[in-house]
Design an enzyme around this catalytic site. Structure first.
Site, PDB file in Angstrom:
ATOM      1  N   GLU A   1       0.828  -1.205   0.000  1.00  0.00           N
ATOM      2  CA  GLU A   1       0.000   0.000   0.000  1.00  0.00           C
ATOM      3  C   GLU A   1       0.862   1.254   0.000  1.00  0.00           C
ATOM      4  OE1 GLU A   1      -1.422   1.627   3.885  1.00  0.00           O
ATOM      5  OE2 GLU A   1      -1.472  -0.501   4.413  1.00  0.00           O
TER       6      GLU A   1
ATOM      7  N   LYS B   1      -5.727  10.596   0.182  1.00  0.00           N
ATOM      8  CA  LYS B   1      -5.888   9.269   0.766  1.00  0.00           C
ATOM      9  C   LYS B   1      -7.114   8.622   0.129  1.00  0.00           C
ATOM     10  CE  LYS B   1      -6.281   6.870   5.227  1.00  0.00           C
ATOM     11  NZ  LYS B   1      -6.347   7.045   6.697  1.00  0.00           N
TER      12      LYS B   1
ATOM     13  N   ASP C   1     -19.471   1.790  12.968  1.00  0.00           N
ATOM     14  CA  ASP C   1     -18.311   2.417  12.358  1.00  0.00           C
ATOM     15  C   ASP C   1     -17.352   1.308  11.950  1.00  0.00           C
ATOM     16  OD1 ASP C   1     -16.189   3.927  11.539  1.00  0.00           O
ATOM     17  OD2 ASP C   1     -16.023   5.127  13.360  1.00  0.00           O
TER      18      ASP C   1
ATOM     19  N   SER D   1     -14.614  -0.218   9.095  1.00  0.00           N
ATOM     20  CA  SER D   1     -13.683   0.133   8.033  1.00  0.00           C
ATOM     21  C   SER D   1     -14.084  -0.500   6.710  1.00  0.00           C
ATOM     22  CB  SER D   1     -12.279  -0.346   8.417  1.00  0.00           C
ATOM     23  OG  SER D   1     -11.402  -0.270   7.316  1.00  0.00           O
ATOM     24  N   ALA D   2     -13.800   0.218   5.622  1.00  0.00           N
ATOM     25  CA  ALA D   2     -14.035  -0.324   4.275  1.00  0.00           C
ATOM     26  C   ALA D   2     -13.148  -1.527   3.992  1.00  0.00           C
ATOM     27  CB  ALA D   2     -13.784   0.760   3.236  1.00  0.00           C
ATOM     28  N   ASP D   3     -12.104  -1.730   4.810  1.00  0.00           N
ATOM     29  CA  ASP D   3     -11.241  -2.898   4.620  1.00  0.00           C
ATOM     30  C   ASP D   3     -12.021  -4.203   4.771  1.00  0.00           C
ATOM     31  OD1 ASP D   3      -9.365  -0.896   4.586  1.00  0.00           O
ATOM     32  OD2 ASP D   3      -8.340  -1.510   6.429  1.00  0.00           O
TER      33      ASP D   3
ATOM     34  N   LYS E   1      -5.705  -3.226  13.651  1.00  0.00           N
ATOM     35  CA  LYS E   1      -5.072  -2.206  14.493  1.00  0.00           C
ATOM     36  C   LYS E   1      -5.622  -2.304  15.920  1.00  0.00           C
ATOM     37  CE  LYS E   1      -4.097   0.985  10.726  1.00  0.00           C
ATOM     38  NZ  LYS E   1      -4.628   0.168   9.591  1.00  0.00           N
TER      39      LYS E   1
END
Length: 297
Positions: A20, A81, A131, A133-135, A152
């Protein structure tokens, strides 16, 4: 729109490993970010694979950058980003973008790259079950092997694993029975299966292909023991950072960068050193997996 890859796989049989670019443009200050980018690529080459740092330059999707382009990402002030939802905007506006886990997966798959190394994936935020993440949805729909040190540690790890289970994403512990907690080697949370070699990961990937499954595969590698930041040390810093973010009203895209930076400050930058160590280790393991996949492909 013309989409191209700087890498030229037809001239080399070396399997490629995606890396990335958000960590370059937004993760560290210059020149530390450029040194890291070069070091990650070097770690992939040490094993015999070819690094393909992912980014968007002048509106073009790129998989493999020149050193001058890495330098541009590390020093320019107008690098956006980019997550999956931002891709059409940056492409249409012919802009420059650094990719998150989600967009790196999307672009890697576009270029036929099967293995991607990152630090830690995003997940479900603590105290905010909506909430997400798009991950995570990218892992549920894009068939790329993502090598990471877990999610994380600032996130809700049990909720993140529940989300992955619900959406059919297999979680592999690489030399580990537990889901790594990013800075720490253990979380107390089990993985779906433990493997101890790249060949075992490759066998699971091939079985997934044969079954026609189109989602991603998460390979979780604990941070090297010498670089670990134990949970009793880092957790108080995370909790303080979370309280500060809440009091300042920091949410959305700004939350994760704030938390990571604040945890680094509160730990005397020990968390940053841990982060750098696990990034290098993950790149090395990802290259081994890419080679194992190439053996019988």
């Amino acid at each position: 729109m013309r989409v191209e890859s700087q890498a030229e796989p037809e001239k080399s049989r070396a399997p490629r490993v995606a890396l990335e670019s958000t960590v370059i443009a937004h993760g560290l200050p210059y020149p530390h970010n450029l040194r890291l980018a070069r070091r990650l690529e070097a770690r992939v080459r040490e094993v015999g694979a070819e690094p393909a740092t992912i980014a968007i330059l002048h509106g073009e999707l790129r998989a493999g950058l020149t050193d001058a382009e890495l330098h541009h990402l590390a020093t320019a002030s107008n690098i956006r980003k980019v997550s999956r939802r931002d891709l059409p905007i940056v492409v249409a506006q012919k802009g420059d973008g650094a990719t998150t886990v989600a967009s790196t997966m999307f672009i890697a798959h576009h270029f036929g790259i099967e293995v991607f190394a990152t630090g830690g994936i995003g997940g479900v935020h603590r105290g905010a079950v909506f909430d997400i993440s798009a991950d995570l949805p990218e892992l549920a729909r894009t068939p790329v092997v993502v090598v990471c040190a877990g999610a994380k540690a600032i996130l809700d790890l049990p909720a993140t694993l529940e989300w992955l289970e619900t959406h059919g994403v297999t979680v592999i512990g690489y030399g580990a029975d537990e889901f790594p907690a990013f800075y720490s080697r253990q979380s107390g949370l089990p993985v779906d299966v433990r493997v101890d070699s790249a060949a075992e990961v490759a066998a699971i990937v091939r079985a997934k292909r044969q079954l026609g499954m189109q989602n991603g595969l998460l390979v979780c590698v604990p941070v090297p023991a010498a670089a670990e930041l134990p949970a009793p040390v880092v957790e108080p810093a995370i909790e303080q950072a979370l309280r500060e973010a809440e009091s300042r009203g920091i949410r959305g895209k700004a939350l994760t960068p704030f938390l990571l930076a604040r945890v680094s400050e509160l730990t005397g930058e020990a968390s940053m050193r841990t982060n750098l160590a696990l990034l290098e280790n993950n790149a090395y393991v990802a290259a081994q997996i890419a080679l194992a996949l190439a053996i019988e492909s």
